[in-house]
Design a protein around this motif. Sequence first.
Motif, PDB file in Angstrom:
ATOM      1  N   ASP A  16      25.812  20.974 -58.908  1.00  0.00           N
ATOM      2  CA  ASP A  16      27.132  21.587 -58.700  1.00  0.00           C
ATOM      3  C   ASP A  16      27.547  22.431 -59.900  1.00  0.00           C
ATOM      4  O   ASP A  16      28.134  23.502 -59.730  1.00  0.00           O
ATOM      5  CB  ASP A  16      28.194  20.513 -58.432  1.00  0.00           C
ATOM      6  CG  ASP A  16      28.037  19.885 -57.053  1.00  0.00           C
ATOM      7  OD1 ASP A  16      27.449  20.530 -56.158  1.00  0.00           O
ATOM      8  OD2 ASP A  16      28.508  18.739 -56.875  1.00  0.00           O
ATOM      9  N   ARG A  43      25.663  25.715 -59.820  1.00  0.00           N
ATOM     10  CA  ARG A  43      26.232  26.595 -58.793  1.00  0.00           C
ATOM     11  C   ARG A  43      27.540  27.196 -59.303  1.00  0.00           C
ATOM     12  O   ARG A  43      27.799  28.389 -59.144  1.00  0.00           O
ATOM     13  CB  ARG A  43      26.472  25.821 -57.500  1.00  0.00           C
ATOM     14  CG  ARG A  43      26.938  26.712 -56.351  1.00  0.00           C
ATOM     15  CD  ARG A  43      27.050  25.966 -55.026  1.00  0.00           C
ATOM     16  NE  ARG A  43      25.757  25.420 -54.613  1.00  0.00           N
ATOM     17  CZ  ARG A  43      25.448  24.101 -54.601  1.00  0.00           C
ATOM     18  NH1 ARG A  43      26.323  23.202 -54.963  1.00  0.00           N
ATOM     19  NH2 ARG A  43      24.255  23.715 -54.221  1.00  0.00           N
ATOM     20  N   GLN A  44      28.367  26.374 -59.944  1.00  0.00           N
ATOM     21  CA  GLN A  44      29.640  26.856 -60.472  1.00  0.00           C
ATOM     22  C   GLN A  44      29.409  27.899 -61.576  1.00  0.00           C
ATOM     23  O   GLN A  44      30.073  28.934 -61.601  1.00  0.00           O
ATOM     24  CB  GLN A  44      30.457  25.686 -61.016  1.00  0.00           C
ATOM     25  CG  GLN A  44      31.831  26.076 -61.484  1.00  0.00           C
ATOM     26  CD  GLN A  44      32.628  24.876 -61.988  1.00  0.00           C
ATOM     27  OE1 GLN A  44      32.086  23.801 -62.228  1.00  0.00           O
ATOM     28  NE2 GLN A  44      33.913  25.072 -62.160  1.00  0.00           N
ATOM     29  N   ASN A  68      26.793  29.831 -61.932  1.00  0.00           N
ATOM     30  CA  ASN A  68      26.297  31.027 -61.261  1.00  0.00           C
ATOM     31  C   ASN A  68      27.436  31.805 -60.606  1.00  0.00           C
ATOM     32  O   ASN A  68      27.518  33.033 -60.723  1.00  0.00           O
ATOM     33  CB  ASN A  68      25.237  30.638 -60.229  1.00  0.00           C
ATOM     34  CG  ASN A  68      24.544  31.834 -59.637  1.00  0.00           C
ATOM     35  OD1 ASN A  68      24.217  32.795 -60.329  1.00  0.00           O
ATOM     36  ND2 ASN A  68      24.327  31.782 -58.342  1.00  0.00           N
ATOM     37  N   ASP A  69      28.337  31.098 -59.938  1.00  0.00           N
ATOM     38  CA  ASP A  69      29.480  31.758 -59.296  1.00  0.00           C
ATOM     39  C   ASP A  69      30.391  32.430 -60.327  1.00  0.00           C
ATOM     40  O   ASP A  69      30.862  33.553 -60.115  1.00  0.00           O
ATOM     41  CB  ASP A  69      30.287  30.756 -58.469  1.00  0.00           C
ATOM     42  CG  ASP A  69      29.550  30.286 -57.222  1.00  0.00           C
ATOM     43  OD1 ASP A  69      28.568  30.942 -56.813  1.00  0.00           O
ATOM     44  OD2 ASP A  69      29.959  29.246 -56.654  1.00  0.00           O
ATOM     45  N   ARG A 117      28.731  35.509 -61.653  1.00  0.00           N
ATOM     46  CA  ARG A 117      28.772  36.567 -60.637  1.00  0.00           C
ATOM     47  C   ARG A 117      30.118  37.296 -60.702  1.00  0.00           C
ATOM     48  O   ARG A 117      30.161  38.531 -60.656  1.00  0.00           O
ATOM     49  CB  ARG A 117      28.573  35.993 -59.237  1.00  0.00           C
ATOM     50  CG  ARG A 117      28.631  37.060 -58.135  1.00  0.00           C
ATOM     51  CD  ARG A 117      28.480  36.491 -56.729  1.00  0.00           C
ATOM     52  NE  ARG A 117      27.205  35.808 -56.573  1.00  0.00           N
ATOM     53  CZ  ARG A 117      27.070  34.476 -56.480  1.00  0.00           C
ATOM     54  NH1 ARG A 117      28.132  33.688 -56.513  1.00  0.00           N
ATOM     55  NH2 ARG A 117      25.876  33.930 -56.349  1.00  0.00           N
ATOM     56  N   ARG A 118      31.213  36.558 -60.832  1.00  0.00           N
ATOM     57  CA  ARG A 118      32.536  37.186 -60.920  1.00  0.00           C
ATOM     58  C   ARG A 118      32.630  38.077 -62.149  1.00  0.00           C
ATOM     59  O   ARG A 118      33.186  39.179 -62.090  1.00  0.00           O
ATOM     60  CB  ARG A 118      33.628  36.115 -60.940  1.00  0.00           C
ATOM     61  CG  ARG A 118      33.789  35.464 -59.593  1.00  0.00           C
ATOM     62  CD  ARG A 118      34.858  34.395 -59.462  1.00  0.00           C
ATOM     63  NE  ARG A 118      35.844  34.287 -60.485  1.00  0.00           N
ATOM     64  CZ  ARG A 118      36.321  33.113 -60.949  1.00  0.00           C
ATOM     65  NH1 ARG A 118      35.871  31.978 -60.454  1.00  0.00           N
ATOM     66  NH2 ARG A 118      37.252  33.094 -61.871  1.00  0.00           N
TER      67      ARG A 118
END
Length: 184
Positions: free
Chosen positions: A144, A147-148, A150-151, A154-155
């Motif tokens: 998790d 993933r966080q 990476n997110d 991305r922003r």
Amino acid sequence: MEHRDWTDEHVARWKPVLPDLDPDIEGAVTRMMRLTVHLRRVREQSLVVFDLDRPEYDTLHKLAGRGGKAAPSELAADLDLAPASVTGRLDALERRGFVRRTPSASDRRRVDVELTEAGRATWLGAMDVLGNEEYRLLGVLDEDERRQLNDMLRRVMLAAEATGGGSAEPPSPTSPASTDPSSP
């Protein structure tokens, strides 16, 4: 007890000099830059282990990214090089047994470049060294958290790309950013 890294000391040193410095922004940017430098060093060491120079690796990487087969003109475009420069690279890689040139099935005036088993194995070996280090480093985060992260990145990249500060295409793992981790 909270663990401190090099960047914590860097931020502490600069905060009195630049009182408006946001320690979270400075810390995040400095850590990303240092991580990039670290991964670049690992990649360069892997090239030494696999007896590849950077242009050879880049060419094998682009060829592998096209499924192991491409026209020299496609490689030239991918590498942003003049066709004559690619020809020289392909000559050297062919001598080493990493690629072979064959007549094109679709156009007899053209040749296709293919990765050989030796070329694929060498490229994969060099890639594995870097991949293992990436997994080792990001393995300190659970699924998790990865993933966080990476997110969130991305922003940040979308903001950079919106102002022309980032490439619309993902960077190749062989295209290091020019960074100086010691600058504020």
